[in-house]
Design an enzyme around this catalytic site. Structure first.
Site, PDB file in Angstrom:
ATOM      1  N   LYS A  90      46.422  56.961  48.054  1.00 12.05           N
ATOM      2  CA  LYS A  90      47.220  56.000  47.722  1.00 12.05           C
ATOM      3  C   LYS A  90      48.780  56.045  47.994  1.00 12.05           C
ATOM      4  O   LYS A  90      49.008  57.113  48.492  1.00 12.05           O
ATOM      5  CB  LYS A  90      47.236  55.988  45.956  1.00 12.05           C
ATOM      6  CG  LYS A  90      47.507  57.340  45.344  1.00 12.05           C
ATOM      7  CD  LYS A  90      47.079  57.507  44.039  1.00 12.05           C
ATOM      8  CE  LYS A  90      47.541  59.039  43.445  1.00 12.05           C
ATOM      9  NZ  LYS A  90      46.928  59.236  42.321  1.00 12.05           N
TER      10      LYS A  90
ATOM     11  N   TYR B 135      81.927  61.129  48.306  1.00  8.67           N
ATOM     12  CA  TYR B 135      82.418  60.527  46.927  1.00  8.67           C
ATOM     13  C   TYR B 135      82.659  61.338  45.852  1.00  8.67           C
ATOM     14  O   TYR B 135      81.726  62.152  45.868  1.00  8.67           O
ATOM     15  CB  TYR B 135      81.309  59.575  46.406  1.00  8.67           C
ATOM     16  CG  TYR B 135      81.060  58.447  47.829  1.00  8.67           C
ATOM     17  CD1 TYR B 135      81.768  57.233  47.621  1.00  8.67           C
ATOM     18  CD2 TYR B 135      79.697  58.074  48.261  1.00  8.67           C
ATOM     19  CE1 TYR B 135      81.569  56.166  48.560  1.00  8.67           C
ATOM     20  CE2 TYR B 135      79.517  57.168  48.954  1.00  8.67           C
ATOM     21  CZ  TYR B 135      80.459  56.051  49.072  1.00  8.67           C
ATOM     22  OH  TYR B 135      80.268  55.235  49.832  1.00  8.67           O
TER      23      TYR B 135
ATOM     24  N   MET C 215      74.110  56.475  50.415  1.00  9.05           N
ATOM     25  CA  MET C 215      72.891  55.811  50.700  1.00  9.05           C
ATOM     26  C   MET C 215      72.353  55.970  52.007  1.00  9.05           C
ATOM     27  O   MET C 215      70.903  55.763  52.220  1.00  9.05           O
ATOM     28  CB  MET C 215      73.431  54.274  50.564  1.00  9.05           C
ATOM     29  CG  MET C 215      72.079  53.288  50.570  1.00  9.05           C
ATOM     30  SD  MET C 215      72.535  51.396  50.640  1.00  9.05           S
ATOM     31  CE  MET C 215      73.186  51.518  48.923  1.00  9.05           C
TER      32      MET C 215
HETATM   33  C1  LIG Z   1      46.333  60.678  42.544  1.00  9.58           C
HETATM   34  C2  LIG Z   1      44.833  60.700  41.959  1.00  9.58           C
HETATM   35  C3  LIG Z   1      44.053  61.759  42.397  1.00  9.58           C
HETATM   36  C4  LIG Z   1      44.450  62.720  43.497  1.00  9.58           C
HETATM   37  O1  LIG Z   1      45.619  63.668  42.556  1.00  9.58           O
HETATM   38  P1  LIG Z   1      46.119  65.100  43.566  1.00  9.58           P
HETATM   39  O2  LIG Z   1      46.600  65.520  42.155  1.00  9.58           O
HETATM   40  O3  LIG Z   1      47.107  64.399  44.440  1.00  9.58           O
HETATM   41  O4  LIG Z   1      44.967  65.670  44.005  1.00  9.58           O
HETATM   42  C5  LIG Z   1      42.866  61.800  42.122  1.00  9.58           C
HETATM   43  N1  LIG Z   1      42.376  61.057  41.130  1.00  9.58           N
HETATM   44  C6  LIG Z   1      43.053  60.033  40.599  1.00  9.58           C
HETATM   45  C7  LIG Z   1      42.426  59.034  39.667  1.00  9.58           C
HETATM   46  C8  LIG Z   1      44.218  59.870  40.871  1.00  9.58           C
HETATM   47  O5  LIG Z   1      45.056  58.896  40.382  1.00  9.58           O
END
Ligand SMILES: *Cc1c(COP(=O)(O)O)cnc(C)c1O
Length: 373
Positions: free
Chosen positions: A35, A268, A316
């Site tokens: 993801k 800054y 930035m």
């Molecule tokens: C992100 C996620 C994972 C993986 O999690 P990690 O801690 O990065 O291994 C697995 N299952 C679900 C539902 C997730 O949202």
């Protein structure tokens, strides 16, 4: 090698090594979680590497991300679990994706789309065992499971999996809550069986479960962060202590280096003032690229094998370091693998009050990803 002033090197050998660490921990099937563009590493690249290394399953949270990936990676199985009412479910069903269902409205909408497509949709039933996020509560299963069963009998749903997610799996030394979740997951399994439903894949564990809770492995595990060579919780153990290797190394080329006298305020607000004649150098990435601003005056980068501290606030598009002997064009490493002597994403997270996941996810699109070894 390249004219770009910064880059994130993405190491295939490190990824493969980490996959080996997962396999050494479990015999269960592996769903590689990619993801958020593979936690910032490039989902298509990671999908390809995982596939070539024998990983059949990929997980992307957002259904639209899953569709996007599926179109570029026509191999194995792609599982997604986040979408809203009114989503186009026809496309993911046509693409043969696996979809989580953990809400009543989703049963209705996804069943309707599968009818329209004329092809069964692959479903993983999601139960809430203690996240209070997605999924059916256990006490609703007696009412909900017959609906799944009826749709399966009708050929609309292909019931593939039963799954849930751990809330405290990354706190093995301070929490017993995973035991509670395993017990609830067992109840859910029983309820599914009692409803006359057979599913092949029970899955509960993310990286923390893989690493610290073997009783959560079931038929499939869903590692994310550990595949990228980072710890599920650096407060428990750093990645290098877990035998993992950082996949991402972020570098930039200095655009300017110069000597300033004692008493020079830097960037800054002059939050840093030199206390001696100092060699300063300018790194051409900033908070717009995900270089988290709360690391100002705290984090270090590696310059010619030595740690060079950030001076003043991260801007930035750039920040300033103190680096004796620095020259324009020198490469500095912001973070990478601890075994190479670099600062890690985990340490940046500690310094900035964040988590390692966020550090790598937020590395911006302006920093090109380059596959290495
Ligand atoms: C992100 C996620 C994972 C993986 O999690 P990690 O801690 O990065 O291994 C697995 N299952 C679900 C539902 C997730 O949202």
């Amino acid at each position: 090698m390249t004219a770009l002033p910064s880059r994130a090197l993405i190491s295939r050998s490190a990824f493969e090594h980490n996959l080996g660490v997962v396999r050494a921990k479990t015999d269960s099937k592996i769903m590689a979680i990619i993801k958020a563009d593979g936690y910032g590493h490039g989902a298509v690249r990671i999908a390809q590497w995982a596939w070539e290394d024998g990983v059949e399953w990929l997980g992307l949270a957002q259904l639209s991300e899953g569709v996007w990936l599926r179109r570029q990676h026509p191999h194995g199985r792609v599982f997604s679990w986040i979408y809203s009412p009114g989503t186009d479910f026809v496309t993911p069903i046509e693409l043969g994706m696996d979809i989580s269902i953990g809400a009543d409205w989703a049963i209705d909408e996804i069943a309707a789309a599968a009818r329209e497509v004329g092809q069964p949709v692959r479903v993983h039933i999601k139960v809430d065992t203690g996240m209070a996020r997605g999924g059916f509560d256990l006490d609703r299963l007696p009412e909900v499971l017959p609906r799944f069963k009826a749709l399966a009998d009708e050929g609309i749903f292909e019931l593939v999996g039963l799954w849930s997610h751990l809330a405290c799996g990354d706190m093995p030394s301070t929490s017993n809550y995973t035991e509670v979740q395993v017990a609830k997951f067992e109840q859910a399994r029983m309820a599914v069986r009692d409803a006359g439903i057979t599913v092949q894949l029970h899955h509960l564990a993310a990286s923390s479960g893989v690493m610290w809770h073997p009783q959560t492995h079931y038929d499939m595990v869903r590692p994310g962060i550990m595949l990228y060579g980072l710890s599920p919780n650096p407060a428990e153990a750093y990645a290098h202590e877990l035998g993992l290797r950082a996949v991402m190394q972020v570098e930039a080329d200095l655009i300017l280096a110069r000597d300033v006298p004692a008493g020079t305020g830097v960037t800054y607000g002059h939050t840093y003032v030199t206390d001696k004649p100092t060699r300063l150098a300018v790194v051409p990435v900033g908070y717009a690229d995900g270089i988290i601003r709360s690391s100002s005056n705290k984090a270090t980068v590696t310059h010619r094998g030595r740690r060079a501290p950030i001076r003043g606030v991260v801007c930035m598009d750039q920040f300033v370091i103190e680096a004796p002997g620095a020259q324009a064009g020198d490469t500095v490493v912001l973070f990478g693998d601890a075994n190479d002597g670099h600062e890690t994403a985990e340490r940046w997270a500690e310094i900035a009050g964040s988590i390692d996941f966020e550090i790598v996810c937020k590395i911006g699109e302006r920093i090109p990803r380059i596959s290495v070894d």
